[in-house]
Design a protein around this motif. Structure first.
Motif, mmCIF file in Angstrom:
data_model
loop_
_atom_site.group_PDB
_atom_site.id
_atom_site.type_symbol
_atom_site.label_atom_id
_atom_site.label_comp_id
_atom_site.label_asym_id
_atom_site.label_seq_id
_atom_site.Cartn_x
_atom_site.Cartn_y
_atom_site.Cartn_z
ATOM 1 N N GLU A 97 0.632 -1.099 0.009
ATOM 2 C CA GLU A 97 -0.223 0.102 -0.038
ATOM 3 C C GLU A 97 0.862 1.223 -0.017
ATOM 4 O O GLU A 97 0.516 2.252 -0.470
ATOM 5 C CB GLU A 97 -0.813 -0.064 1.104
ATOM 6 C CG GLU A 97 -1.887 -1.141 1.214
ATOM 7 C CD GLU A 97 -2.777 -1.059 2.465
ATOM 8 O OE1 GLU A 97 -2.658 -0.246 3.436
ATOM 9 O OE2 GLU A 97 -3.486 -2.173 2.719
ATOM 10 N N LYS A 98 1.969 1.077 0.677
ATOM 11 C CA LYS A 98 2.873 2.525 0.810
ATOM 12 C C LYS A 98 4.325 1.987 0.353
ATOM 13 O O LYS A 98 5.020 1.165 1.051
ATOM 14 C CB LYS A 98 2.620 3.089 2.167
ATOM 15 C CG LYS A 98 1.433 3.520 2.585
ATOM 16 C CD LYS A 98 1.370 4.284 4.036
ATOM 17 C CE LYS A 98 -0.050 4.959 4.288
ATOM 18 N NZ LYS A 98 -0.019 5.506 5.572
ATOM 19 N N LEU A 99 5.063 2.795 -0.403
ATOM 20 C CA LEU A 99 6.188 2.607 -0.962
ATOM 21 C C LEU A 99 6.999 3.878 -0.957
ATOM 22 O O LEU A 99 6.690 4.877 -1.514
ATOM 23 C CB LEU A 99 6.168 2.055 -2.455
ATOM 24 C CG LEU A 99 7.637 1.801 -2.799
ATOM 25 C CD1 LEU A 99 8.411 0.747 -2.225
ATOM 26 C CD2 LEU A 99 7.468 1.163 -4.426
ATOM 27 N N TYR A 100 8.087 3.950 -0.183
ATOM 28 C CA TYR A 100 8.979 5.020 0.186
ATOM 29 C C TYR A 100 10.317 4.863 -0.526
ATOM 30 O O TYR A 100 11.176 3.847 -0.104
ATOM 31 C CB TYR A 100 9.050 5.160 1.570
ATOM 32 C CG TYR A 100 7.876 5.673 2.300
ATOM 33 C CD1 TYR A 100 7.532 6.987 2.575
ATOM 34 C CD2 TYR A 100 6.805 4.826 2.800
ATOM 35 C CE1 TYR A 100 6.267 7.329 3.164
ATOM 36 C CE2 TYR A 100 5.623 5.145 3.301
ATOM 37 C CZ TYR A 100 5.414 6.651 3.403
ATOM 38 O OH TYR A 100 4.157 6.950 4.180
ATOM 39 N N LEU A 101 10.764 5.517 -1.617
ATOM 40 C CA LEU A 101 11.959 5.453 -2.317
ATOM 41 C C LEU A 101 12.799 6.792 -2.498
ATOM 42 O O LEU A 101 13.631 6.608 -3.162
ATOM 43 C CB LEU A 101 11.744 4.914 -3.631
ATOM 44 C CG LEU A 101 11.155 3.336 -3.744
ATOM 45 C CD1 LEU A 101 10.566 3.063 -5.048
ATOM 46 C CD2 LEU A 101 12.161 2.451 -3.386
ATOM 47 N N GLY A 102 12.224 7.721 -1.741
ATOM 48 C CA GLY A 102 12.860 8.949 -1.942
ATOM 49 C C GLY A 102 14.525 9.046 -1.622
ATOM 50 O O GLY A 102 15.043 8.193 -0.689
ATOM 51 N N GLY A 103 15.270 9.656 -2.136
ATOM 52 C CA GLY A 103 16.522 9.992 -1.725
ATOM 53 C C GLY A 103 17.395 8.992 -2.193
ATOM 54 O O GLY A 103 18.555 8.437 -1.757
ATOM 55 N N ASN A 104 16.959 8.532 -3.405
ATOM 56 C CA ASN A 104 18.017 7.478 -3.926
ATOM 57 C C ASN A 104 18.411 7.932 -5.342
ATOM 58 O O ASN A 104 18.675 9.086 -5.485
ATOM 59 C CB ASN A 104 16.977 5.969 -4.343
ATOM 60 C CG ASN A 104 16.920 5.036 -2.938
ATOM 61 O OD1 ASN A 104 17.882 4.603 -2.643
ATOM 62 N ND2 ASN A 104 15.648 5.353 -2.440
ATOM 63 N N TYR A 105 18.681 6.918 -6.322
ATOM 64 C CA TYR A 105 19.276 7.375 -7.636
ATOM 65 C C TYR A 105 18.322 6.967 -8.677
ATOM 66 O O TYR A 105 18.854 6.784 -9.906
ATOM 67 C CB TYR A 105 20.770 6.829 -7.977
ATOM 68 C CG TYR A 105 21.703 7.125 -6.697
ATOM 69 C CD1 TYR A 105 22.379 8.348 -7.048
ATOM 70 C CD2 TYR A 105 21.780 6.473 -5.587
ATOM 71 C CE1 TYR A 105 23.539 8.813 -6.352
ATOM 72 C CE2 TYR A 105 22.725 6.970 -4.828
ATOM 73 C CZ TYR A 105 23.641 8.111 -5.166
ATOM 74 O OH TYR A 105 24.374 8.466 -4.207
ATOM 75 N N ILE A 106 17.212 6.991 -8.681
ATOM 76 C CA ILE A 106 16.243 6.446 -9.467
ATOM 77 C C ILE A 106 15.755 7.418 -10.459
ATOM 78 O O ILE A 106 15.807 8.523 -10.275
ATOM 79 C CB ILE A 106 14.766 6.171 -8.892
ATOM 80 C CG1 ILE A 106 15.259 5.066 -7.849
ATOM 81 C CG2 ILE A 106 13.672 5.792 -10.105
ATOM 82 C CD1 ILE A 106 14.012 4.537 -6.810
ATOM 83 N N ALA A 107 16.020 7.028 -11.936
ATOM 84 C CA ALA A 107 15.787 8.071 -13.070
ATOM 85 C C ALA A 107 14.545 8.065 -13.612
ATOM 86 O O ALA A 107 14.028 8.874 -14.331
ATOM 87 C CB ALA A 107 16.742 7.728 -13.955
ATOM 88 N N ILE A 108 13.911 6.719 -13.407
ATOM 89 C CA ILE A 108 12.566 6.270 -14.162
ATOM 90 C C ILE A 108 11.615 5.395 -13.051
ATOM 91 O O ILE A 108 12.206 4.673 -12.462
ATOM 92 C CB ILE A 108 12.867 5.540 -15.369
ATOM 93 C CG1 ILE A 108 13.720 5.987 -16.468
ATOM 94 C CG2 ILE A 108 11.540 5.147 -15.996
ATOM 95 C CD1 ILE A 108 14.152 5.139 -17.456
ATOM 96 N N ILE A 109 10.523 6.007 -13.045
ATOM 97 C CA ILE A 109 9.659 5.242 -12.259
ATOM 98 C C ILE A 109 8.970 3.916 -13.072
ATOM 99 O O ILE A 109 8.122 4.389 -13.985
ATOM 100 C CB ILE A 109 8.286 6.331 -11.764
ATOM 101 C CG1 ILE A 109 8.959 7.562 -10.968
ATOM 102 C CG2 ILE A 109 7.282 5.564 -10.792
ATOM 103 C CD1 ILE A 109 9.848 7.150 -9.837
ATOM 104 N N GLU A 110 9.317 3.176 -12.778
ATOM 105 C CA GLU A 110 8.945 1.650 -13.635
ATOM 106 C C GLU A 110 8.956 0.513 -12.488
ATOM 107 O O GLU A 110 9.061 0.864 -11.500
ATOM 108 C CB GLU A 110 10.152 1.476 -14.464
ATOM 109 C CG GLU A 110 11.357 1.345 -13.897
ATOM 110 C CD GLU A 110 12.642 1.329 -14.957
ATOM 111 O OE1 GLU A 110 12.050 0.929 -16.126
ATOM 112 O OE2 GLU A 110 13.836 1.234 -14.848
ATOM 113 N N GLY A 111 8.696 -0.692 -13.140
ATOM 114 C CA GLY A 111 8.665 -1.775 -12.173
ATOM 115 C C GLY A 111 7.542 -1.914 -11.214
ATOM 116 O O GLY A 111 7.621 -2.752 -10.314
ATOM 117 N N LEU A 112 6.465 -0.978 -11.511
ATOM 118 C CA LEU A 112 5.466 -1.100 -10.383
ATOM 119 C C LEU A 112 4.094 -1.929 -11.078
ATOM 120 O O LEU A 112 3.020 -1.573 -10.530
ATOM 121 C CB LEU A 112 4.999 0.300 -10.008
ATOM 122 C CG LEU A 112 5.998 1.228 -9.424
ATOM 123 C CD1 LEU A 112 5.675 2.736 -9.066
ATOM 124 C CD2 LEU A 112 6.741 0.541 -8.198
#
Length: 335
Positions: A97-112
């Motif tokens: 229900e909740k996914l926290y990924l802030g402060g990483n090196y992600i360039a594309i929101i994918e794989g969801l």
């Protein structure tokens, strides 16, 4: 560095199994695991934690999301401030229900894809190379279209959020400190997001545009908070009345201009009507119709046509003069 293992979980969870239970059975009962800020750099096989609901792994050194395939009851996953560059291996988490990924090196929101229960997604402050911006994979957005209610994409150098219009149940959008420029683009987006009630855009260039707040309030009936400030009913009603008055003036002016154009057109047509008077030729004794407007126009223009037309004009003028002279003599004779 440290790997997250079942042995580490057992030691730090103070598990004290009963005599009739073993460690595996005890691990099945765990619902929350907190290993934030523990120098974790990898996730080992934790498949025995089948009833795990909440996993805290923020402020670590994790570079890959792995070995979460069997934690199918997971509802909250905290992975902010790690070294993750790719969103992967999450499709089996159907209850997330909740996914926290802030402060990483992600360039594309994918794989969801497949995360149809995901309500909150936090991907703020990605550490991207200079000039790059966070992008969205349409397939992931499509999967989240009906479920996602909160999205945080702040501080990602984003200059266009048109793709988010597919998120039909979005309630809260946080997009502060990006590069959004155009009010019109936001108006188009708000026309699609009919359930959005809270919008945060502080720190974007668009916030400095004239009437920025007024225009967004007018276009969205559902919006209740804009940039941290509540939208009062009185404020919205005032803007609605102001717009109605402005639109009425535009319509009135348009009608006035249309009527003026019609009037000018009528006058123009009226002026082109020829005025005719009879001219009598003494030598013939019959009247001949002469268009004074034609004579006057020809004299005023000063443009020489053909010799024959010029002679005709001269003849007409002379005949008119003779007629006038004849009438004067007749008048004197009677006297």
């Amino acid at each position: 560095m440290v790997r997250l293992t079942l042995n580490l979980i057992t030691k730090n969870s103070n598990l004290k199994p009963r005599k009739e239970q073993n460690i595996a059975q005890s691990l099945k009962k765990i619902t929350h695991i907190n290993f934030s800020d523990r120098n974790i750099d990898a996730i080992d096989d934790i498949s025995l934690c089948k009833n795990l609901n909440v996993l805290y792994l923020y402020d670590n050194h994790i570079s890959h999301i792995t070995n979460l395939n069997y934690t199918t009851n997971l509802t909250h996953l905290y992975l902010q401030n790690n070294c993750i560059s790719c969103i992967e291996n999450l499709t089996s988490l159907k209850k997330l229900e909740k996914l926290y990924l802030g402060g990483n090196y992600i360039a594309i929101i994918e794989g969801l894809e497949g995360l149809e229960e995901l309500r909150e997604l936090h991907v703020e402050s990605q550490r991207l190379p200079p000039g790059e911006k966070l992008l969205f994979d349409p397939r992931s957005l499509q999967s989240l279209a009906k479920s996602l209610s909160t999205l945080n994409i702040s501080k990602n150098n984003i200059d266009d959020i048109k793709d988010l219009e597919i998120l039909e149940n979005l309630n809260h959008l946080i997009a502060v400190d990006n590069q959004l420029m155009h009010v019109k683009d936001l108006e188009l987006l708000l026309n699609k997001l009919m359930k959005l009630w809270k919008l945060d855009l502080n720190g974007n260039p668009v916030c400095l545009k004239p009437k920025y707040r007024d225009r967004l309030i007018l276009v969205s009936k559902s919006l209740e908070f804009l940039d941290g400030k509540e939208i009062k009913n009185l404020e919205r009603q005032f803007l609605i009345n102001w717009k109605a008055s402005k639109d009425a003036k535009k319509v009135s002016k348009k009608r006035s201009n249309k009527n003026k154009d019609l009037s000018n057109s009528y006058i123009s047509k009226f002026e082109t009507v020829h005025h005719i008077v009879p001219v009598y030729y003494p030598q013939v004794g019959k009247s001949k119709v002469v268009f004074f407007s034609d004579v006057q126009r020809s004299l005023a223009s000063g443009n020489a046509a053909t010799e024959s037309s010029q002679e005709d004009k001269t003849e007409i003028i002379e005949d008119m003069g003779n007629l006038s002279l004849k009438e004067s003599k007749s008048s004197l004779t009677k006297k």
